[in-house]
Motif scaffolding. Structure first.
Motif, PDB file in Angstrom:
ATOM      1  N   VAL A  28      35.535  32.732  43.697  1.00 49.73           N
ATOM      2  CA  VAL A  28      36.034  33.258  42.611  1.00 49.73           C
ATOM      3  C   VAL A  28      35.949  32.449  41.532  1.00 49.73           C
ATOM      4  N   ASN A  29      35.529  33.035  40.021  1.00 49.97           N
ATOM      5  CA  ASN A  29      35.234  32.299  39.084  1.00 49.97           C
ATOM      6  C   ASN A  29      36.764  32.376  38.221  1.00 49.97           C
ATOM      7  N   ILE A  30      37.080  31.151  37.780  1.00 47.60           N
ATOM      8  CA  ILE A  30      38.456  30.679  37.300  1.00 47.60           C
ATOM      9  C   ILE A  30      38.444  30.818  35.664  1.00 47.60           C
ATOM     10  N   ALA A  31      39.117  31.348  35.064  1.00 49.49           N
ATOM     11  CA  ALA A  31      38.966  31.053  33.520  1.00 49.49           C
ATOM     12  C   ALA A  31      40.669  31.533  33.123  1.00 49.49           C
ATOM     13  N   ALA A  39      41.062  35.359  37.487  1.00 45.12           N
ATOM     14  CA  ALA A  39      40.198  35.233  38.612  1.00 45.12           C
ATOM     15  C   ALA A  39      39.356  36.188  38.787  1.00 45.12           C
ATOM     16  N   THR A  40      38.003  36.227  38.805  1.00 44.43           N
ATOM     17  CA  THR A  40      36.991  37.158  39.106  1.00 44.43           C
ATOM     18  C   THR A  40      36.267  36.885  40.353  1.00 44.43           C
ATOM     19  N   SER A  41      36.162  37.678  41.253  1.00 43.55           N
ATOM     20  CA  SER A  41      35.399  37.823  42.717  1.00 43.55           C
ATOM     21  C   SER A  41      34.119  38.479  42.450  1.00 43.55           C
ATOM     22  N   THR A  48      39.521  33.479  47.881  1.00 45.63           N
ATOM     23  CA  THR A  48      40.954  33.306  47.502  1.00 45.63           C
ATOM     24  C   THR A  48      41.061  32.285  46.170  1.00 45.63           C
ATOM     25  N   LEU A  49      42.222  32.308  45.796  1.00 46.80           N
ATOM     26  CA  LEU A  49      42.712  31.692  44.532  1.00 46.80           C
ATOM     27  C   LEU A  49      43.890  30.733  44.893  1.00 46.80           C
ATOM     28  N   ASN A 126      39.956  40.680  48.548  1.00 54.20           N
ATOM     29  CA  ASN A 126      39.132  41.514  49.117  1.00 54.20           C
ATOM     30  C   ASN A 126      38.006  42.136  48.687  1.00 54.20           C
ATOM     31  N   GLY A 127      36.902  41.310  48.558  1.00 51.89           N
ATOM     32  CA  GLY A 127      35.571  41.940  47.903  1.00 51.89           C
ATOM     33  C   GLY A 127      35.571  41.612  46.600  1.00 51.89           C
ATOM     34  N   THR A 128      34.962  42.322  45.671  1.00 55.85           N
ATOM     35  CA  THR A 128      34.807  42.006  44.244  1.00 55.85           C
ATOM     36  C   THR A 128      35.912  42.571  43.421  1.00 55.85           C
ATOM     37  N   GLY A 129      36.253  42.137  42.418  1.00 55.73           N
ATOM     38  CA  GLY A 129      37.329  42.642  41.421  1.00 55.73           C
ATOM     39  C   GLY A 129      37.816  41.295  40.750  1.00 55.73           C
ATOM     40  N   THR A 130      38.937  41.654  39.818  1.00 54.26           N
ATOM     41  CA  THR A 130      39.465  40.549  38.912  1.00 54.26           C
ATOM     42  C   THR A 130      40.915  40.949  39.050  1.00 54.26           C
TER      43      THR A 130
END
Length: 440
Positions: A28-31, A39-41, A48-49, A126-130
């Protein structure tokens, strides 16, 4: 004393507020948007975050607000770490929501354990999403012996007088994962010895990361090792296998979370794959469970297929153009040189497969290359020494049978089919070359 406890608690919250930048992400990318954590996957599988690690010597209540956008499912759990801040296990898996959902207020309780010195909140996408996270606080949960007030959560401690400990917080009810996430499947092994829950997705695409999460609860005694083996079948043929032991203490009644993830190679053909899990606690019977996943083609896979077809067509044209020279050169090779020649081709193929991300298949090809080199070098020695008993045709057939035998010994890696194919090839060559003189 009460003031001291209050000051310690305020200091803990203040320290935690300063540590917001220490969140860790896996996939995930954290901002940060002010006080809100975003958190964007961007990939398939479980991502995981993980919050900063907090010392735990008493029961803690993690409270937070969370919102999701375009997710396949969001879960939360508490992870525990030892004094070296090494992950031990995770508990209290809580389903939060799927798709896009508005802000929810969630509470999860972290219970202290003997080995656990730190705890963290883990958000699983689970998978992509924010997901958006806000208002995270951690409170101590006071335990009251023989309380007269009613509470929604009640647990019994293992004291000689059967004293009951009741928490004053209200825990979030654990929901069934398989009913809430469309692409998530759950496998269950539950008997008198052990309970094992396995979570993984139903569909994947070439290039995705496949992650299988295991939640293992030992029901009696202590287990110091659990061997986990996976076999993957495609149209009934075993195409992949993996085996790894889990060395840790599985105490009675304790749930431990472990996971295994691997990237699906771009060259993976689409279709239905059968997965068979074999889980063997040391000293106990093997538990077996199977499921299936679907691999769907994507743009990268089609691009790969087009590239392979183009390269193959170019190689065919080159071979056709220089066929006479290639055939003449190959015919002049000795038996040992022919095996070494195919080993060099195998090395090139292994390098290409490795570049495409299929490390396991590249390793399999490298093993075949090793066998070819061994047989080639043995033939080179015989050709150099020129013993009187040597007969070229017989040695060639025996060399092919030796390759088939080595492949058969490695059937757990390659399956038995390549060995059978090479054995049949050796038999055909033997019939053609070892026929009696004077007969066509």
């Amino acid at each position: 004393m009460k003031k001291l406890i209050a000051l310690m608690f305020i200091a803990m919250l203040f320290t935690f507020a300063l540590a917001q930048e220490e969140w860790q992400g896996n996939g995930v990318n954290i901002a940060h948007n002010g006080t809100v954590l975003k958190a964007t996957s961007m990939r398939e599988g479980f991502n995981t975050l993980i919050s900063p690690q907090i010392p735990i010597n008493t029961t803690l209540k993690y409270s937070f607000s969370i919102k999701g956008e375009n997710t396949n499912g969001v879960l939360a759990e508490i992870a525990y770490f030892n004094e070296n801040k090494t992950f031990i296990f995770a508990k209290n898996v809580t389903f939060i929501g799927k798709g896009s959902f508005k802000w929810k207020n969630i509470e999860i309780t972290a219970t202290p354990f003997k080995e656990a010195k730190f705890s963290s909140l883990v958000i699983i996408i689970n998978g992509t999403g924010t997901v958006y996270l806000d208002n995270l606080t951690i409170n101590e949960v006071k335990a009251i012996e023989k309380p007269k007030v009613e509470s929604t959560t009640q647990t019994k401690t293992e004291t000689p007088k059967k004293t009951e400990t009741i928490t004053t917080s209200q825990e979030i009810k654990k929901e069934t994962l398989t009913n809430e996430t469309e692409n998530l499947q759950k496998l269950l092994i539950d008997d008198e010895d052990i309970k094992i829950e396995i979570f993984l997705n139903k569909t994947y695409r070439p290039g995705d990361t496949i992650r299988a999460d295991f939640y293992i609860t030992n029901k009696k005694g202590v287990i110091n090792e659990i061997d986990i083996k996976l076999e993957v079948y495609y149209f009934g043929i075993k195409v992949f296998s993996y085996e790894h032991p889990s060395w840790r203490e599985y105490s009675e009644g304790k749930t431990i979370h472990i996971f295994q993830e691997s990237k699906l190679p771009i060259i993976t053909p689409p279709g239905k794959y059968t997965l068979k899990f074999y889980i063997t606690p040391v000293g106990r019977e093997t538990k077996e469970i199977s499921t299936s996943i679907i691999v769907k083609p994507n743009a990268m896979w089609f691009l790969f297929v087009i590239t392979v077809i183009a390269l193959f067509s170019g190689i065919v044209l080159l071979v056709k153009k220089y066929w006479k020279w290639i055939a003449k050169t190959y015919k002049e090779f000795s038996i040992g040189q022919k095996f070494v020649f195919f080993a060099i081709i195998g090395l090139i193929i292994a390098a290409v497969i490795l570049a495409l991300g299929a490390e396991n298949y590249a390793n399999d090809v490298a093993i075949v290359v090793y066998y070819l080199l061994v047989i080639g070098v043995l033939n080179e020695w015989i050709e150099y020494l020129e013993p009187k008993w040597d007969r070229k045709d017989v040695r060639g057939v025996v060399s092919i049978y030796l390759l088939a035998f080595l492949m058969y010994l490695s059937k757990d890696t390659f399956t038995v089919y390549p060995a059978i194919a090479i054995f049949v090839l050796g038999t055909i060559i033997g019939i053609l070359k070892l026929k009696p003189k004077g007969k066509k």
